[in-house]
Scaffold this motif. Structure first.
Motif, mmCIF file in Angstrom:
data_model
loop_
_atom_site.group_PDB
_atom_site.id
_atom_site.type_symbol
_atom_site.label_atom_id
_atom_site.label_comp_id
_atom_site.label_asym_id
_atom_site.label_seq_id
_atom_site.Cartn_x
_atom_site.Cartn_y
_atom_site.Cartn_z
ATOM 1 N N LYS A 104 -3.525 -9.680 -1.069
ATOM 2 C CA LYS A 104 -2.323 -8.846 -1.131
ATOM 3 C C LYS A 104 -1.724 -8.779 -2.537
ATOM 4 C CE LYS A 104 -2.193 -8.127 3.355
ATOM 5 N NZ LYS A 104 -2.407 -6.771 3.939
ATOM 6 N N GLN A 132 -1.038 -5.229 -4.086
ATOM 7 C CA GLN A 132 -0.025 -4.546 -3.273
ATOM 8 C C GLN A 132 1.369 -5.079 -3.570
ATOM 9 O OE1 GLN A 132 -0.879 -4.638 0.963
ATOM 10 N NE2 GLN A 132 1.303 -4.580 1.471
ATOM 11 N N ARG A 186 2.590 -4.069 -7.114
ATOM 12 C CA ARG A 186 2.992 -2.653 -7.130
ATOM 13 C C ARG A 186 4.359 -2.481 -6.465
ATOM 14 N NH1 ARG A 186 -1.232 -0.763 -5.014
ATOM 15 N NH2 ARG A 186 -2.252 -0.127 -6.951
ATOM 16 N N GLN A 187 4.577 -3.169 -5.359
ATOM 17 C CA GLN A 187 5.843 -3.052 -4.639
ATOM 18 C C GLN A 187 7.012 -3.516 -5.497
ATOM 19 O OE1 GLN A 187 5.905 -5.295 -0.966
ATOM 20 N NE2 GLN A 187 8.145 -5.525 -1.054
#
Length: 759
Positions: free
Chosen positions: A34, A37, A40-41
């Motif tokens: 993860k 991800q 980026r979040q």
């Protein structure tokens, strides 16, 4: 200077890890899969935040490589990706499988396994198994853990039912690295159809004896060997005893785990990977195909961690073990990257490699024998673009037992780069150089406080430190090169812009030179090093300053120098006579050195050097403990330096690091046969490593021309006579025998400028 450098390192770490608080700081515990991800979040919501991605203890198997792009960083906040502090977080490039073994025959078990990808590593109970091979794996063998001349014999090939997909691994004919081939078919005459062999940039073919084959089912005949039949989807394994093997196994899947990908205009910025153990990556020897600039190397721009287009990124306190390819590769644009405090071991390829892009090089050439006319050359100074590593550092890393598959590797490899700092590393047990600089582009490297030994274990004509300098001015034809160097002496430093410094290191090479500056290496300053066995070699080049080094039980090896080279060799302690080959000019200054005895000094002075040098026993303080402090006051021109500052400095790494064998002072000479006079010429057997290196010969079969007879006959000093007519000439005795019955004029086959020719 050492204190200043360590201050620089610590300051850089403070900048990377302890930046002033931005808008917010976040610490997020995630599964490695993860990672991208989550970055980026958080970057989308909090662009300037400091973000720490933390993995819990345990072993994680990745399904795909994690790609950190420039869009995930902006240089304002740092990103740290780290394992559990003081615990073990392992990321594996393999895939864990649970299999049901069945008895096959001859002590072999098999299991149905539906694997859709190619894999080359199998781990049983965490230990690497051996892919079925001939000859069998032997920990005591000198090369490849076992090799055999008949590995490719017709009889053996005929015994293989389905060899397609098998591999051949072999040394280069001259032992300059290795080759790898995949078998793609078998011809009617049992010769093999192959792809590969591009892994070495000096194409001369395979070594006639040092080779082995693997991934052949019929060669599965001993304990710990395995084979996967892709057609039937059966995995075969032979355990050490009668007991069935473990049900849980791991097969390799990924070759790389983290890729940082950006470029000079938009680099990945301020990302650190730390405290993670990386293991079980698959091998990449069939991907190693890109040639470097006229060196012996080909490379694969990949590794467990690839930095490609980064600024201020760090790999720190990680462990890399049991990986099939490179550990850390810094490709193209990189600035201020740090490789700090890592342990790298049991590796198929390079530990740390730097390689810029050829688009940054002016008038690049790639193959050793390639040349270009001066009129067509881009003669501007320095790099053409900024697409190369600059101002990066490799500090306090423990690197050992690498190059288990590929043989053209290094602990630290540098090509098309500038200002690379290599400090306080311990590097040992590898097939080629511990530290290698591939060419002069663009210099400024500082190699200091390293402990490098047990090198060149499976190859030849190399050193613990090795360099080449086959830059724009350099030509494979010596007479052409002499002409260019005389007409355009300024051209030498158009690529080798900045001086490379080698200082305060300890080197030991028992199968080559401790320090080997080969083929045109120029613009070096070498001082305050301890050379424990192989001596120091300077082949043709310019502006090398070598001073205040200790060369134990060996000496200075000057080879084929240029007129007006500007070379300096002063204030050094040597323990045998100099060992020149092809020296007609002795550089700018060779003087004030300390010899072992009056005979060695007299030999040097007869060549017009060392007018002010002295001789005697250096009276080393405690050689058995590695203390070669010189106590003889007669060595007045030599200045002592710290003998205990070499290698890694972290307490945890120092506790693990091995030390070299410290030799007791004594004489060490190469036994050579007497020369032979004929037709006003002087000849001798080709028999020393130095003679072989200076001539470029792949072996010792031939007669060396020390002094050519009548020049009108065509022979030159330094030629090697290989044939007279059709008769082989492997030594002086055979030369004498052939000449007794030879019909004149003689047809000679010789070796000159590293290629055969006929006179």
């Amino acid at each position: 200077m050492r204190q200043l450098f360590l201050f620089f390192v610590h300051a850089l770490l403070l900048v990377v890890f302890f930046s002033p608080l931005q808008a917010q700081d976040f610490v997020v515990d995630v599964h490695p899969a993860k990672t991208v991800q989550v970055i980026r979040q958080y970057r989308s919501q909090y662009p300037d935040c400091n973000l720490t991605i933390r993995y819990k203890p345990g072993t994680y198997y990745l399904d795909s490589t994690l790609v950190i792009s420039a869009s995930l960083t902006n240089g304002k906040g740092y990103t740290i990706i780290q394992g559990a502090p003081n615990q073990t977080t392992t990321i594996s490039g393999g895939k864990a499988l649970t299999v049901k073994w069945q008895v096959y025959k001859n002590g072999i078990y098999r299991a149905p396994v539906n694997i859709s990808w190619d894999f080359d590593q199998l781990y049983v109970d965490g230990n690497a198994a051996v892919r079925a091979r001939y000859p069998n794996y032997d920990t005591t063998a000198s090369h490849y853990n076992g090799y055999a001349e008949d590995a490719l014999s017709k009889a053996r090939i005929a015994s293989w039912k389905h060899p397609v997909g098998g591999y051949i691994h072999a040394l280069h004919r001259a032992e300059w690295g290795g080759y790898h081939y995949m078998i793609t078919g078998v011809n009617a005459d049992t010769s093999l159809q192959l792809t590969g062999g591009y892994q070495n940039n000096r194409q001369m073919g395979m070594h006639k004896t040092i080779r082995f084959v693997e991934n052949i089912f019929e060669e599965l005949d001993t304990a710990r060997e395995w084979y996967y039949d892709k057609a039937t989807r059966f995995l075969y394994y032979k355990p050490a005893g009668a007991k069935a093997p473990a049900a849980d196994i791991v097969v390799s899947r990924l070759s790389g785990y983290f890729i940082f990908t950006g470029d000079a205009s938009a680099p990945v910025q301020r990302v650190t990977v730390k405290d993670i153990r990386f293991t079980q990556a698959k091998a990449t020897f069939m991907e190693t195909r890109e040639p470097l600039l006229r060196s012996d190397w080909a490379i694969y721009r990949g590794g467990v961690i690839l930095l490609d287009g980064t600024r201020d990124c760090t790999v720190q306190h990680c462990v890399f073990e049991q990986n099939g390819g490179n550990a850390i590769f810094l490709s193209n644009f990189n600035r201020h990257a740090m490789v700090l405090g890592n342990r790298i071991q049991q590796l198929g390829g390079n530990a740390v490699a730097f390689a810029g892009n050829p688009d940054a090089v002016r008038s690049p050439l790639f193959e050793y024998n390639s040349r270009q006319d001066f009129a067509a050359m881009d003669t501007a100074r320095g790099p053409k673009t900024d697409n190369y590593p600059d101002s990066c550092a490799v500090v306090d890393n423990l690197i050992h037992d690498i190059g288990l598959i590929e043989k053209q590797v290094a602990g630290v490899q540098i090509s098309m780069s500038a200002h690379i700092q290599v400090s306080h590393n311990s590097i040992y047990n590898l097939p080629r150089a511990g530290i290698n600089i591939s060419e002069g582009t663009w210099g400024g490297h500082v190699i200091e406080y390293n402990d490098v030994f047990n090198t060149v274990l499976e190859t030849g004509d190399h050193g613990s430190f090795n360099s080449w300098g086959r830059d724009r001015w350099w030509y494979p034809n010596r007479r052409e090169m002499d002409s260019i160097a005389a007409l355009y002496p300024w051209l030498v430093k158009q690529d080798a812009v900045y001086t490379n410094v080698i200082r305060y290191n300890r080197f030991r090479c028992d199968h080559g030179w401790d320090i080997d500056l080969d083929d045109g290496s120029s613009n070096y300053e070498i001082y305050n090093n301890v050379c424990l066995h192989g001596g120091l070699k300077l082949r043709e080049g310019f502006d090398r300053k070598v001073y205040n080094n200790i060369i134990v039980n060996n000496s200075f090896h000057p080879h084929v120098w240029f007129k007006n080279s500007g070379d300096v060799f002063t204030n050094n302690v040597v323990m045998t006579r100099y060992k020149p080959i092809g020296i007609n000019y002795w550089g700018r200054e060779i003087d004030r050195n300390f010899f072992p005895d009056s005979a060695a000094l007299a030999t040097a002075q007869a060549n017009g050097t060392d007018v002010h040098s002295a001789y005697g026993d250096p009276q080393f303080a405690n050689p058995a403990a590695g203390n070669y402090t010189v106590r003889n006051i007669a060595a007045k021109d030599f200045t002592n330096f710290n003998q205990f500052a070499f290698g890694v400095i972290s307490p945890s790494l120092r506790a693990l690091a091995a030390k070299p064998l410290f030799p007791a002072p004594g004489s060490s000479t190469e036994a050579t046969t007497a020369s032979w006079q004929w037709q006003n010429g002087t000849f001798k057997n080709l028999e020393t490593l130095g003679e072989r290196s200076a001539t470029g010969m792949a072996d010792y079969e031939g007669v060396l021309v020390l002094k050519a007879p009548d020049p009108s006959a065509g022979l030159r000093d330094g030629d090697v006579i290989l044939l007279i007519g059709t008769h082989k000439v492997r030594n002086i005795h055979e030369l004498q025998q052939v000449l007794k019955t030879a019909v004149y004029p003689l047809k000679l086959t010789i070796f000159r400028n590293q290629q055969q020719m006929t006179l």
